[in-house]
Design an enzyme around this catalytic site. Structure first.
Site, short mmCIF file in Angstrom:
data_model
loop_
_atom_site.label_atom_id
_atom_site.label_comp_id
_atom_site.label_asym_id
_atom_site.label_seq_id
_atom_site.Cartn_x
_atom_site.Cartn_y
_atom_site.Cartn_z
N LYS A 255 -2.92 3.85 42.86
CA LYS A 255 -2.91 2.41 43.10
C LYS A 255 -3.74 2.10 44.35
CE LYS A 255 -0.09 -1.57 42.55
NZ LYS A 255 1.13 -2.15 42.08
N LYS B 159 -5.83 9.96 26.77
CA LYS B 159 -4.38 10.16 26.73
C LYS B 159 -3.70 8.88 26.21
CE LYS B 159 -0.36 10.73 29.55
NZ LYS B 159 0.31 10.41 30.76
N LYS C 133 0.65 3.37 27.41
CA LYS C 133 0.76 1.91 27.32
C LYS C 133 -0.29 1.23 28.17
CE LYS C 133 5.01 2.06 28.17
NZ LYS C 133 6.04 2.95 27.74
#
Ligand code: ADP
Ligand code: TRP
Length: 325
Positions: free
Chosen positions: A111, A190, A193
């Protein structure tokens, strides 16, 4: 041996979640006093910021897990926040956790690398996860590969605490299912979501077929022999196929002279058959909300009893337990 794992309620579970993590939960269940699985809603709070969605996701997670084969007679299923002892234990562990250890953890690091500001919840996420693991004297933690780093953090913190205060925590070990360390998604990356490339375990069947037909493939001519080991469509198929089906398909790849459409159809058929019993089980629980609530309440009760015992041990060891006068 005590087994524990948690999964975030961030939406319907997909094939990656199943083959990477949930299949192991099911394999390792057997004794509900020794296999603990929970819905990690406190961890999900770092990304799900809508109360209605959180509630819906929690119910979906419970139904998906029960449908996929988690059996309340053989495993304890509960919701993370129903065990407040874990949050109490988090603080004790926080006091022995070096900042540097958390700065190296991937969720926070990624992040930050993207230039985003992380909140303290995301930064200290691995400490809550360590408390989840240590609160139940867990020996084995079945997870997908990307969670192994967090299990190392739990081991480190348990080791530091034990070093300072005596033998309090069991040192846990992670366990990754070898066959499917990484399940590829529609685009070959991969399945996740966050990449929008998933097929859910309980996807609407028509939609599932459509998605499978969209799986990216190369444009080599029909007659070329192909290597099954480097092909993500084959990898997906292999998860659902029996040994002999897998072998047959691998031979077909090596021979050439086939179209990817043929493999996609075989994959759609195999996936549909594979999850059919799970679909029926999910439906059974979906129409019995009281039963599901009961399972989660019973689970939380059993989990709390264990966590309270471990928390009391930890508080006594470091001297913060109320003095008995
Ligand atoms: P997502 O990436 O879709 O948000 P999570 O990070 O919530 O999924 O993953 C939950 C569990 O499923 C973790 O143990 C993770 O390692 C496993 N998992 C997720 N995607 C995959 C995948 N494509 N292959 C193998 N395991 C996976
Ligand atoms: N962080 C895990 C994930 O995103 C979920 C999780 C929370 C977990 N606490 C845990 C997994 C304890 C194993 C053990 O997938």
């Amino acid at each position: 041996m005590r087994v524990l794992s948690g999964i975030q309620p961030t939406g319907r579970f997909h094939w990656g979640n199943y083959f990477g993590a949930i299949a192991q939960y099911i394999q390792l269940q057997g004794d509900c006093n020794k296999a603990f699985y929970f819905i990690a809603n406190l961890h999900a709070l770092t990304t799900v910021r809508d109360s209605k969605r959180m509630q819906a996701n929690m119910l979906d997670a419970a139904l998906d897990l029960l449908g996929l084969g988690l059996d309340p007679e053989q495993a304890t299923l509960f919701v993370q926040s129903d065990v407040p002892e874990v949050s109490q234990l988090t603080w004790l562990l926080m006091t022995v956790c070096p900042m540097g250890l958390l700065e190296r953890c991937h969720a926070y690091k990624e992040k930050k690398a993207r230039g985003l500001t992380a909140d303290a919840g995301l930064f200290t996420y691995p400490v809550l996860m360590a408390a989840d693991i240590l609160a139940y004297d867990s020996d084995l933690v079945p997870v997908g590969e990307d969670q192994l780093q967090h299990i190392e953090v739990a081991r480190d913190l348990a080791g530091s605490f034990n070093h300072l205060f005596g033998d309090v925590f069991v040192l846990p070990k992670g366990k990754v299912l070898d066959s499917s360390a990484k399940v590829p998604g529609l685009d070959g990356e991969k399945m996740s979501k966050s990449y929008g490339n998933t097929i859910e375990c309980f996807e609407d069947l028509k939609q599932q077929r459509k998605k499978i037909m969209r799986i990216a493939t190369d444009s080599r001519p029909l007659e070329d022999p192909k290597d099954p080991d480097t092909d993500h469509l084959f990898q997906l198929y292999a998860n659902f196929a029996t040994d002999s089906q897998r072998q047959e398909m691998a031979d077909l790849y090596r021979r050439g002279g086939f179209g990817y459409g043929q493999v996609k159809k075989a994959l759609a058929d195999a996936a549909e058959a594979f999850f059919d019993p799970a679909r029926q089980r999910r439906e059974y629980f979906a129409t019995r909300p009281d039963l599901v609530r009961d399972i989660l309440n019973q689970g939380a009760k059993r989990a709390r009893a264990k966590a309270a015992e471990v928390l009391a041990r930890a508080e006594a060891a470091c001297g913060v337990a109320a003095s008995p006068n």
